[in-house]
Design a protein around this motif. Structure first.
Motif, short mmCIF file in Angstrom:
data_model
loop_
_atom_site.label_atom_id
_atom_site.label_comp_id
_atom_site.label_asym_id
_atom_site.label_seq_id
_atom_site.Cartn_x
_atom_site.Cartn_y
_atom_site.Cartn_z
N THR A 129 23.87 -23.13 16.11
CA THR A 129 24.10 -21.70 15.86
C THR A 129 22.99 -21.17 14.95
O THR A 129 23.17 -21.09 13.72
N THR A 172 25.26 -30.64 14.64
CA THR A 172 25.76 -29.54 15.47
C THR A 172 25.64 -28.19 14.76
O THR A 172 25.70 -27.14 15.41
N THR A 173 25.49 -28.20 13.44
CA THR A 173 25.30 -26.93 12.72
C THR A 173 24.05 -26.20 13.19
O THR A 173 23.96 -24.97 13.07
N TYR A 224 17.17 -22.72 7.72
CA TYR A 224 17.54 -23.16 9.06
C TYR A 224 16.36 -23.80 9.78
O TYR A 224 16.49 -24.91 10.34
#
Length: 261
Positions: free
Chosen positions: A174, A170-171, A253
């Motif tokens: 964002t 879930t990181t 990311y």
């Protein structure tokens, strides 16, 4: 001479087949009397065959076995769109049967950036890395954002991954703010750039995920792939040749997103 393909949490190695695979009947029919050579096997079982005619003209057939999850029709549509703006393979024919999908394209000049001539020395590897980076920048600067009907956004990729039964952390929900929206290649690993002997880009291949996204979605993976294909120490040269300063947050990311999806 390999690239990384990720599937359900495992790293699969994509590269030239170690043993010549069976040639699907549809591929044999496409080749006619041309010489057939399997040149690439990806982590999902997809194959690329090179056809060489007596006059040395080259064509390439991509094959996706039924049930592999590969969608060559989606790639065909993207290639045909991109062909109006940049050097990509010209689609000659496409189709499917009970065994799988296939797509036949004309050959482009140049050689894959991970070909033997670019592995011969550190200097040649550096030449290839710079060529890949400049080619990616050219692609990002050339393909028109306003005219692109395809998405490769974070939201799109996470939704597709979850629809396939994957569970990205879930990181990843964002992401960093978009630095610059471009039409991304979608699989800008080193083998998918074609280069002339002097390192000039001559085209791009494997465009099945092409779509709108932050340019770092491509940059992070393309720079990462230089380590997979040439060894450590080339990332700074890649970023310099692309013309961008390192961004550790976006690099981390988009590599984690690639891993997870």
């Amino acid at each position: 001479m390999t690239s990384h393909a990720w599937q359900t949490g495992r790293v699969e190695i994509a590269g030239p087949p170690m043993v010549p695979p069976p040639v699907p009947s549809a591929v044999k029919a496409l080749a006619s009397d041309d010489r057939i050579r399997a040149v690439w096997l990806n982590g999902l079982g997809g194959l690329t065959f090179e056809f060489t005619a007596p006059d040395a003209t080259r064509r390439f057939a991509k094959w996706a076995p039924a049930g592999s999850g590969l969608d060559l029709d989606a790639e065909r549509v993207r290639i045909e769109w991109a062909a109006s703006f940049t050097a990509v393979p010209r689609v000659l024919a496409a189709g499917s049967d009970a065994d799988g999908q296939w797509m036949l394209t004309a050959g482009l000049p140049g050689d894959t950036a991970v070909g033997a001539s670019f592995q011969a020395s550190p200097e040649r590897r550096l030449l290839a890395v710079r060529g890949i980076a400049r080619g990616l920048r050219m692609l990002h600067d050339t393909l028109p954002v306003d005219a692109c009907p395809f998405s490769w956004s974070v939201t799109h990729r996470l939704a597709e991954a979850r629809a396939r039964g994957l569970t990205p952390p879930t990181t990843l929900d964002t992401p960093p703010a978009v630095d610059r929206l471009v039409v991304c290649h979608g699989d800008a690993c080193a083998p998918n750039t074609l280069l002339a002997a002097d390192g000039t880009v001559t085209g791009h291949v494997d465009l099945g995920s092409l779509g709108l996204a932050d340019r770092w979605a491509d940059i992070a993976v393309s720079a990462w792939s230089t380590e997979w294909n040439y060894g450590p120490g080339y990332e700074s040269a890649f970023l310099e040749a692309y013309g961008i300063a390192p961004d550790t947050e976006r690099l981390a990311y988009y590599r984690a997103l690639w891993d997870a999806t």
